[in-house]
Design a protein around this motif. Structure first.
Motif, PDB file in Angstrom:
ATOM      1  N   LEU A 185      39.389  35.000  17.283  1.00  0.00           N
ATOM      2  CA  LEU A 185      40.557  34.718  16.457  1.00  0.00           C
ATOM      3  C   LEU A 185      41.798  34.508  17.311  1.00  0.00           C
ATOM      4  O   LEU A 185      41.782  34.722  18.527  1.00  0.00           O
ATOM      5  N   GLU A 186      42.867  34.106  16.649  1.00  0.00           N
ATOM      6  CA  GLU A 186      44.082  33.669  17.340  1.00  0.00           C
ATOM      7  C   GLU A 186      44.699  34.722  18.252  1.00  0.00           C
ATOM      8  O   GLU A 186      45.354  34.395  19.231  1.00  0.00           O
ATOM      9  N   GLU A 187      44.512  36.009  17.901  1.00  0.00           N
ATOM     10  CA  GLU A 187      45.023  37.085  18.760  1.00  0.00           C
ATOM     11  C   GLU A 187      43.849  37.932  19.238  1.00  0.00           C
ATOM     12  O   GLU A 187      42.943  38.236  18.455  1.00  0.00           O
ATOM     13  N   ILE A 188      43.922  38.349  20.497  1.00  0.00           N
ATOM     14  CA  ILE A 188      42.957  39.323  20.998  1.00  0.00           C
ATOM     15  C   ILE A 188      43.289  40.659  20.336  1.00  0.00           C
ATOM     16  O   ILE A 188      44.464  40.981  20.145  1.00  0.00           O
ATOM     17  N   MET A 189      42.272  41.428  19.955  1.00  0.00           N
ATOM     18  CA  MET A 189      42.528  42.700  19.277  1.00  0.00           C
ATOM     19  C   MET A 189      43.505  43.556  20.085  1.00  0.00           C
ATOM     20  O   MET A 189      43.435  43.592  21.316  1.00  0.00           O
ATOM     21  N   GLY A 190      44.403  44.235  19.364  1.00  0.00           N
ATOM     22  CA  GLY A 190      45.542  44.908  19.998  1.00  0.00           C
ATOM     23  C   GLY A 190      45.187  45.857  21.127  1.00  0.00           C
ATOM     24  O   GLY A 190      45.798  45.804  22.202  1.00  0.00           O
ATOM     25  N   ASP A 191      44.187  46.719  20.923  1.00  0.00           N
ATOM     26  CA  ASP A 191      43.870  47.709  21.968  1.00  0.00           C
ATOM     27  C   ASP A 191      43.298  47.018  23.202  1.00  0.00           C
ATOM     28  O   ASP A 191      43.563  47.414  24.337  1.00  0.00           O
ATOM     29  N   ARG A 192      42.557  45.928  22.993  1.00  0.00           N
ATOM     30  CA  ARG A 192      41.949  45.179  24.102  1.00  0.00           C
ATOM     31  C   ARG A 192      43.036  44.419  24.876  1.00  0.00           C
ATOM     32  O   ARG A 192      43.078  44.428  26.096  1.00  0.00           O
ATOM     33  N   ARG A 193      43.932  43.786  24.102  1.00  0.00           N
ATOM     34  CA  ARG A 193      45.028  43.003  24.700  1.00  0.00           C
ATOM     35  C   ARG A 193      45.908  43.899  25.578  1.00  0.00           C
ATOM     36  O   ARG A 193      46.382  43.464  26.642  1.00  0.00           O
ATOM     37  N   ALA A 194      46.069  45.154  25.143  1.00  0.00           N
ATOM     38  CA  ALA A 194      46.929  46.088  25.893  1.00  0.00           C
ATOM     39  C   ALA A 194      46.353  46.389  27.282  1.00  0.00           C
ATOM     40  O   ALA A 194      47.084  46.808  28.178  1.00  0.00           O
ATOM     41  N   GLN A 195      45.065  46.158  27.464  1.00  0.00           N
ATOM     42  CA  GLN A 195      44.436  46.416  28.763  1.00  0.00           C
ATOM     43  C   GLN A 195      44.336  45.148  29.617  1.00  0.00           C
ATOM     44  O   GLN A 195      43.765  45.183  30.700  1.00  0.00           O
ATOM     45  N   MET A 196      44.876  44.023  29.121  1.00  0.00           N
ATOM     46  CA  MET A 196      44.736  42.740  29.829  1.00  0.00           C
ATOM     47  C   MET A 196      46.060  42.260  30.393  1.00  0.00           C
ATOM     48  O   MET A 196      47.102  42.477  29.783  1.00  0.00           O
ATOM     49  N   SER A 197      45.992  41.546  31.490  1.00  0.00           N
ATOM     50  CA  SER A 197      47.189  40.868  31.987  1.00  0.00           C
ATOM     51  C   SER A 197      47.440  39.617  31.144  1.00  0.00           C
ATOM     52  O   SER A 197      46.522  39.129  30.464  1.00  0.00           O
ATOM     53  N   ASP A 198      48.679  39.091  31.208  1.00  0.00           N
ATOM     54  CA  ASP A 198      48.988  37.857  30.477  1.00  0.00           C
ATOM     55  C   ASP A 198      48.072  36.725  30.945  1.00  0.00           C
ATOM     56  O   ASP A 198      47.620  35.906  30.145  1.00  0.00           O
ATOM     57  N   ARG A 199      47.811  36.712  32.250  1.00  0.00           N
ATOM     58  CA  ARG A 199      46.989  35.624  32.798  1.00  0.00           C
ATOM     59  C   ARG A 199      45.562  35.695  32.248  1.00  0.00           C
ATOM     60  O   ARG A 199      44.987  34.686  31.852  1.00  0.00           O
ATOM     61  N   GLU A 217      40.452  28.691  18.437  1.00  0.00           N
ATOM     62  CA  GLU A 217      40.216  30.008  17.832  1.00  0.00           C
ATOM     63  C   GLU A 217      40.534  29.951  16.339  1.00  0.00           C
ATOM     64  O   GLU A 217      41.257  29.057  15.878  1.00  0.00           O
ATOM     65  N   GLY A 218      39.994  30.930  15.617  1.00  0.00           N
ATOM     66  CA  GLY A 218      40.245  30.990  14.175  1.00  0.00           C
ATOM     67  C   GLY A 218      41.608  31.594  13.881  1.00  0.00           C
ATOM     68  O   GLY A 218      42.114  32.407  14.650  1.00  0.00           O
ATOM     69  N   TYR A 220      44.092  33.918  11.465  1.00  0.00           N
ATOM     70  CA  TYR A 220      43.934  35.078  10.574  1.00  0.00           C
ATOM     71  C   TYR A 220      43.971  34.640   9.103  1.00  0.00           C
ATOM     72  O   TYR A 220      43.237  35.163   8.284  1.00  0.00           O
ATOM     73  N   ASP A 221      44.834  33.694   8.785  1.00  0.00           N
ATOM     74  CA  ASP A 221      44.945  33.320   7.361  1.00  0.00           C
ATOM     75  C   ASP A 221      43.651  32.657   6.861  1.00  0.00           C
ATOM     76  O   ASP A 221      43.300  32.780   5.687  1.00  0.00           O
ATOM     77  N   GLU A 222      42.930  31.998   7.778  1.00  0.00           N
ATOM     78  CA  GLU A 222      41.652  31.399   7.369  1.00  0.00           C
ATOM     79  C   GLU A 222      40.631  32.483   7.006  1.00  0.00           C
ATOM     80  O   GLU A 222      39.871  32.346   6.047  1.00  0.00           O
ATOM     81  N   ILE A 223      40.618  33.547   7.806  1.00  0.00           N
ATOM     82  CA  ILE A 223      39.666  34.636   7.531  1.00  0.00           C
ATOM     83  C   ILE A 223      40.110  35.406   6.284  1.00  0.00           C
ATOM     84  O   ILE A 223      39.275  35.822   5.460  1.00  0.00           O
ATOM     85  N   ALA A 224      41.421  35.567   6.121  1.00  0.00           N
ATOM     86  CA  ALA A 224      41.930  36.292   4.939  1.00  0.00           C
ATOM     87  C   ALA A 224      41.502  35.588   3.651  1.00  0.00           C
ATOM     88  O   ALA A 224      41.219  36.239   2.642  1.00  0.00           O
ATOM     89  N   ARG A 225      41.433  34.265   3.680  1.00  0.00           N
ATOM     90  CA  ARG A 225      40.995  33.547   2.470  1.00  0.00           C
ATOM     91  C   ARG A 225      39.516  33.824   2.167  1.00  0.00           C
ATOM     92  O   ARG A 225      39.115  33.896   1.008  1.00  0.00           O
ATOM     93  N   ILE A 226      38.709  33.991   3.219  1.00  0.00           N
ATOM     94  CA  ILE A 226      37.293  34.336   2.997  1.00  0.00           C
ATOM     95  C   ILE A 226      37.197  35.755   2.424  1.00  0.00           C
ATOM     96  O   ILE A 226      36.402  36.022   1.515  1.00  0.00           O
TER      97      ILE A 226
END
Ligand SMILES: NC(=O)c1ccc[n+]([C@@H]2O[C@H](COP(=O)([O-])OP(=O)(O)OC[C@H]3O[C@@H](n4cnc5c(N)ncnc54)[C@H](O)[C@@H]3O)[C@@H](O)[C@H]2O)c1
Length: 253
Positions: A185-199, A217-218, A220-226
């Motif tokens: 999806l469009e954003e990496i999950m928050g806890d995972r993203r917090a462990q990653m560099s921007d690069r 990537e998908g 969020y609004d597309e998945i919310a409609r499902i």
């Protein structure tokens, strides 16, 4: 849509928040649950209505599930829909050798046990009001293991089986349970993203775009409609125990 009252876990950000926005736009009454109290309050302020309640806390506590379902019953009279979206996917819990005891238990606790606690509380309430719909947010990792995401993949496969167990056992109570299996999806999950560099985060996005047949990537609004489709008995009343994949063709490649 004939849905009155909806409980969403993991509602403070990402997909849970997108579901909250989309259900709020359809005039539903919402109980929003998340451990991130500040973001939860900001979303409630944005949705800005007496039809939104927040319950802050950790989904791994069974008492939180009881409290949240009670909030729906006390304020809205019934619970029609539960969406289990809370989830984690720690970057450093990779293969079995790199997954600590603590990480294994934490991921299984949040992704599986949390969904179990909320489902148990919701099924009791839904039985009493003549039915309902549970929508669990799994992942393509439930169907095909993702490399170096062992405990996450196991947890999502377990969530898929939990969904089917509920669907089978409570069909005669008019309770349906289905899963959505999103790809990237469009954003990496928050806890995972917090462990990653921007690069690394940007590289993930580039790699995703080339690995996904639809080339992106998908959203969020597309998945919310499902999720909205699976929640609504007028649209998906004959579906239970199903899992809908929304991955831009990722599993085909
Ligand atoms: N983002 C993706 O690429 C993706 C892909 C496939 C599946 N999913 C699934 O979609 C769901 C939502 O993911 P997202 O992208 O919105 O991630 P996110 O990190 O933006 O949202 C997850 C929410 O869950 C909350 N949460 C985490 N642990 C909690 C706990 N113990 N108690 C209460 N709240 C807790 C977080 O505070 C956060 O608000 C997850 O179940 C995830 O596995 C995401």
């Amino acid at each position: 849509m004939a849905i009155a009252s909806i409980l969403i876990t993991g509602a403070a950000s990402g997909l849970g928040a997108a579901c909250a926005r989309s259900f709020a736009a359809a005039d539903a009454r919402l109980v929003l649950v998340d451990r991130n109290e500040i973001q939860l309050a900001a979303l409630a302020a944005e949705l800005g209505s007496s039809r939104v309640m927040t319950v802050a806390g950790d989904v791994t506590e069974s008492s939180l599930a009881e409290t949240a379902v009670k909030a729906a019953l006390d304020n809205f009279g019934q619970l029609d829909v539960l969406v289990n979206s809370a989830g984690i996917d720690p970057l450093d819990a990779r293969g079995v050798l790199e997954t600590s005891d603590v990480q294994w238990r934490l991921v299984m606790d949040v992704n599986v046990t949390g969904a179990f606690f909320f489902s148990r509380a919701a099924v009791a309430a839904m039985k009493a009001n003549g039915g309902g719909s549970i929508v669990n947010i799994a992942s393509v990792s439930a169907l095909k293991p993702s490399p170096e995401e062992t405990v996450y993949s196991v947890s999502k496969a377990a969530l898929l089986q939990l969904t089917k167990c509920i669907a089978l056992d409570y069909a005669r109570d008019n309770i349906r349970a289905n899963c959505v299996c999103p790809g990237m999806l469009e954003e990496i999950m928050g806890d995972r993203r917090a462990q990653m560099s921007d690069r690394d985060a940007a590289a993930r996005s580039d790699a995703a775009s080339s690995a996904i047949p639809l080339g992106r990537e998908g959203r969020y609004d597309e998945i919310a409609r499902i999720v909205g489709f699976l929640a609504d008995p007028d649209q998906s009343g004959y579906m239970t125990g199903a899992s809908l994949v929304a991955d831009g063709g990722y599993l085909l490649a």
